[in-house]
Motif scaffolding. Structure first.
Motif, PDB file in Angstrom:
ATOM      1  N   ALA A   1       8.839  21.380 -14.852  1.00 61.39           N
ATOM      2  CA  ALA A   1       9.635  20.224 -15.658  1.00 61.39           C
ATOM      3  C   ALA A   1      11.057  20.443 -14.913  1.00 61.39           C
ATOM      4  CB  ALA A   1       9.642  20.073 -16.945  1.00 61.39           C
ATOM      5  N   ALA A   2      11.771  19.346 -14.581  1.00 66.63           N
ATOM      6  CA  ALA A   2      13.109  19.504 -14.611  1.00 66.63           C
ATOM      7  C   ALA A   2      14.037  19.791 -15.612  1.00 66.63           C
ATOM      8  CB  ALA A   2      13.589  18.210 -13.621  1.00 66.63           C
ATOM      9  N   VAL A   3      15.240  20.467 -15.421  1.00 65.75           N
ATOM     10  CA  VAL A   3      15.941  20.790 -16.614  1.00 65.75           C
ATOM     11  C   VAL A   3      17.005  19.623 -17.028  1.00 65.75           C
ATOM     12  CG1 VAL A   3      17.888  22.217 -17.180  1.00 65.75           C
ATOM     13  CG2 VAL A   3      15.996  22.972 -15.795  1.00 65.75           C
ATOM     14  N   PRO A   4      17.020  19.217 -18.186  1.00 58.76           N
ATOM     15  CA  PRO A   4      17.786  18.124 -18.419  1.00 58.76           C
ATOM     16  C   PRO A   4      19.092  18.161 -17.998  1.00 58.76           C
ATOM     17  CG  PRO A   4      16.201  18.389 -20.315  1.00 58.76           C
ATOM     18  CD  PRO A   4      16.208  19.635 -19.205  1.00 58.76           C
ATOM     19  N   ARG A   5      19.992  17.203 -17.707  1.00 62.73           N
ATOM     20  CA  ARG A   5      21.338  17.226 -17.194  1.00 62.73           C
ATOM     21  C   ARG A   5      22.217  18.058 -18.228  1.00 62.73           C
ATOM     22  NH1 ARG A   5      24.042  14.323 -13.031  1.00 62.73           N
ATOM     23  NH2 ARG A   5      21.895  13.624 -12.648  1.00 62.73           N
ATOM     24  N   PRO A   6      22.201  17.840 -19.523  1.00 61.85           N
ATOM     25  CA  PRO A   6      23.011  18.419 -20.455  1.00 61.85           C
ATOM     26  C   PRO A   6      22.935  19.702 -20.689  1.00 61.85           C
ATOM     27  CG  PRO A   6      22.206  16.413 -21.721  1.00 61.85           C
ATOM     28  CD  PRO A   6      21.480  16.358 -20.207  1.00 61.85           C
TER      29      PRO A   6
ATOM     30  N   ILE B   1      33.790  35.094  -5.792  1.00 62.04           N
ATOM     31  CA  ILE B   1      32.403  34.667  -6.405  1.00 62.04           C
ATOM     32  C   ILE B   1      31.773  33.285  -5.383  1.00 62.04           C
ATOM     33  CG2 ILE B   1      31.399  33.126  -8.188  1.00 62.04           C
ATOM     34  CD1 ILE B   1      33.751  34.699 -10.024  1.00 62.04           C
ATOM     35  N   VAL B   2      30.615  33.287  -5.012  1.00 66.29           N
ATOM     36  CA  VAL B   2      30.082  32.291  -4.237  1.00 66.29           C
ATOM     37  C   VAL B   2      29.098  31.817  -4.802  1.00 66.29           C
ATOM     38  CG1 VAL B   2      28.724  32.108  -1.867  1.00 66.29           C
ATOM     39  CG2 VAL B   2      30.478  33.975  -2.036  1.00 66.29           C
ATOM     40  N   ARG B   3      29.067  30.310  -4.663  1.00 67.31           N
ATOM     41  CA  ARG B   3      28.082  29.499  -5.626  1.00 67.31           C
ATOM     42  C   ARG B   3      27.472  28.535  -4.466  1.00 67.31           C
ATOM     43  NH1 ARG B   3      32.882  29.555  -8.713  1.00 67.31           N
ATOM     44  NH2 ARG B   3      32.504  30.405 -10.955  1.00 67.31           N
ATOM     45  N   PRO B   4      26.347  28.129  -4.808  1.00 66.82           N
ATOM     46  CA  PRO B   4      25.559  27.480  -3.820  1.00 66.82           C
ATOM     47  C   PRO B   4      26.273  26.100  -3.213  1.00 66.82           C
ATOM     48  CG  PRO B   4      24.201  27.613  -5.587  1.00 66.82           C
ATOM     49  CD  PRO B   4      25.433  28.042  -5.968  1.00 66.82           C
ATOM     50  N   ASP B   5      26.511  25.943  -1.778  1.00 65.72           N
ATOM     51  CA  ASP B   5      27.367  24.866  -1.201  1.00 65.72           C
ATOM     52  C   ASP B   5      26.332  23.599  -1.322  1.00 65.72           C
ATOM     53  OD1 ASP B   5      24.943  25.251   0.722  1.00 65.72           O
ATOM     54  OD2 ASP B   5      26.657  25.718   2.134  1.00 65.72           O
ATOM     55  N   ARG B   6      26.541  22.570  -0.983  1.00 66.81           N
ATOM     56  CA  ARG B   6      25.710  21.380  -1.306  1.00 66.81           C
ATOM     57  C   ARG B   6      24.458  21.370  -0.274  1.00 66.81           C
ATOM     58  NH1 ARG B   6      26.501  16.722  -3.219  1.00 66.81           N
ATOM     59  NH2 ARG B   6      28.885  16.760  -3.267  1.00 66.81           N
ATOM     60  N   ASP B   7      24.177  22.007   0.676  1.00 59.29           N
ATOM     61  CA  ASP B   7      23.157  22.247   1.135  1.00 59.29           C
ATOM     62  C   ASP B   7      22.056  23.304   0.479  1.00 59.29           C
ATOM     63  OD1 ASP B   7      23.766  20.480   3.365  1.00 59.29           O
ATOM     64  OD2 ASP B   7      24.417  22.222   4.920  1.00 59.29           O
ATOM     65  N   ALA B   8      22.536  24.124  -0.007  1.00 63.32           N
ATOM     66  CA  ALA B   8      21.797  25.128  -0.646  1.00 63.32           C
ATOM     67  C   ALA B   8      21.443  24.402  -2.024  1.00 63.32           C
ATOM     68  CB  ALA B   8      22.645  26.407  -1.047  1.00 63.32           C
ATOM     69  N   ALA B   9      22.483  23.940  -2.775  1.00 64.54           N
ATOM     70  CA  ALA B   9      22.224  23.210  -3.958  1.00 64.54           C
ATOM     71  C   ALA B   9      20.830  21.974  -3.878  1.00 64.54           C
ATOM     72  CB  ALA B   9      23.298  22.625  -4.608  1.00 64.54           C
ATOM     73  N   ASP B  10      21.037  21.559  -2.639  1.00 62.82           N
ATOM     74  CA  ASP B  10      20.180  20.258  -2.482  1.00 62.82           C
ATOM     75  C   ASP B  10      18.858  20.758  -2.171  1.00 62.82           C
ATOM     76  OD1 ASP B  10      22.041  18.347  -2.564  1.00 62.82           O
ATOM     77  OD2 ASP B  10      22.276  17.823  -0.715  1.00 62.82           O
ATOM     78  N   ALA B  11      18.623  22.204  -1.425  1.00 63.68           N
ATOM     79  CA  ALA B  11      17.584  22.809  -1.322  1.00 63.68           C
ATOM     80  C   ALA B  11      16.854  23.158  -2.439  1.00 63.68           C
ATOM     81  CB  ALA B  11      17.718  23.896  -0.228  1.00 63.68           C
ATOM     82  N   MET B  12      17.558  23.753  -3.413  1.00 64.41           N
ATOM     83  CA  MET B  12      17.268  24.313  -4.721  1.00 64.41           C
ATOM     84  C   MET B  12      16.633  23.106  -5.736  1.00 64.41           C
ATOM     85  SD  MET B  12      20.187  26.820  -5.562  1.00 64.41           S
ATOM     86  CE  MET B  12      20.405  26.447  -7.074  1.00 64.41           C
ATOM     87  N   GLY B  13      17.363  21.784  -5.640  1.00 64.71           N
ATOM     88  CA  GLY B  13      16.784  20.823  -6.404  1.00 64.71           C
ATOM     89  C   GLY B  13      17.152  21.225  -7.926  1.00 64.71           C
ATOM     90  N   GLY B  14      16.172  20.540  -8.666  1.00 60.74           N
ATOM     91  CA  GLY B  14      16.358  20.514 -10.168  1.00 60.74           C
ATOM     92  C   GLY B  14      15.382  21.297 -10.920  1.00 60.74           C
ATOM     93  N   ASP B  15      14.337  21.617  -9.944  1.00 58.06           N
ATOM     94  CA  ASP B  15      13.108  22.368 -10.844  1.00 58.06           C
ATOM     95  C   ASP B  15      13.185  23.696 -10.273  1.00 58.06           C
ATOM     96  OD1 ASP B  15      10.597  23.217 -11.762  1.00 58.06           O
ATOM     97  OD2 ASP B  15       9.455  21.588 -10.878  1.00 58.06           O
ATOM     98  N   PHE B  16      13.669  24.632 -11.272  1.00 57.46           N
ATOM     99  CA  PHE B  16      13.944  26.243 -10.763  1.00 57.46           C
ATOM    100  C   PHE B  16      12.760  26.891 -10.829  1.00 57.46           C
ATOM    101  CE2 PHE B  16      18.248  24.678 -11.999  1.00 57.46           C
ATOM    102  CZ  PHE B  16      18.772  24.637 -10.671  1.00 57.46           C
ATOM    103  N   MET B  17      11.605  26.238 -11.452  1.00 58.68           N
ATOM    104  CA  MET B  17      10.361  27.009 -11.312  1.00 58.68           C
ATOM    105  C   MET B  17       9.572  26.677 -10.180  1.00 58.68           C
ATOM    106  SD  MET B  17      10.723  28.846 -14.099  1.00 58.68           S
ATOM    107  CE  MET B  17       8.902  29.058 -14.584  1.00 58.68           C
ATOM    108  N   ALA B  18       9.799  25.605  -9.306  1.00 58.10           N
ATOM    109  CA  ALA B  18       9.013  25.310  -8.088  1.00 58.10           C
ATOM    110  C   ALA B  18       9.110  26.386  -7.276  1.00 58.10           C
ATOM    111  CB  ALA B  18       9.428  23.943  -7.686  1.00 58.10           C
ATOM    112  N   THR B  19       7.817  26.625  -6.539  1.00 62.19           N
ATOM    113  CA  THR B  19       7.914  27.784  -5.660  1.00 62.19           C
ATOM    114  C   THR B  19       7.875  27.048  -4.315  1.00 62.19           C
ATOM    115  OG1 THR B  19       5.410  27.730  -5.638  1.00 62.19           O
ATOM    116  CG2 THR B  19       6.818  29.264  -7.011  1.00 62.19           C
ATOM    117  N   GLY B  20       7.740  25.722  -4.010  1.00 65.51           N
ATOM    118  CA  GLY B  20       7.462  25.133  -2.805  1.00 65.51           C
ATOM    119  C   GLY B  20       8.664  25.178  -1.928  1.00 65.51           C
TER     120      GLY B  20
END
Length: 75
Positions: free
Chosen positions: A4-9, A38-57
Motif C-alpha cells: 500500500a502506498a504511504v498516505p501523504r501526511p 547530505i544527499v537526497r534523491p533527485d527527481r529522477d531517483a524519487a520518481d523511480a522510487m515511487g510511493g510504494d516502498f515495499m514494491a520490489t518491481g
C-alpha cells in the motif's frame, strides 16, 4: 499493509523525521572535523522510487537512478 502506498501526511512526517536525524548526525560529524554532504534523491531517483516502498518491481530502475545521481555528484 504490504504494497500500500504511504498516505501523504505520513510521508511528510517521515521525510521530516529523516531530515532531522540526518542533520543531527551530520552536525555530530562536523563537530569532529568531518566534511559532510547530505544527499537526497533527485527527481529522477524519487520518481523511480515511487510511493510504494515495499514494491520490489522497480528495484533495478531505482538503483540505476541512484547510481546516475551519484555519478553526476562526483563530477
Amino acid at each position: 499493509t504490504g504494497g500500500a502506498a504511504v498516505p501523504r501526511p505520513i510521508w511528510r512526517a517521515l521525510k521530516a523525521a529523516g531530515r532531522t536525524a540526518a542533520e543531527l548526525e551530520a552536525s555530530a560529524l562536523r563537530r569532529r572535523g568531518a566534511r559532510v554532504r547530505i544527499v537526497r534523491p533527485d527527481r529522477d531517483a524519487a520518481d523511480a522510487m515511487g510511493g510504494d516502498f515495499m514494491a520490489t518491481g522497480p528495484a533495478a530502475e531505482v538503483l540505476l537512478a541512484g547510481f546516475r545521481q551519484g555519478r553526476a555528484l562526483a563530477r
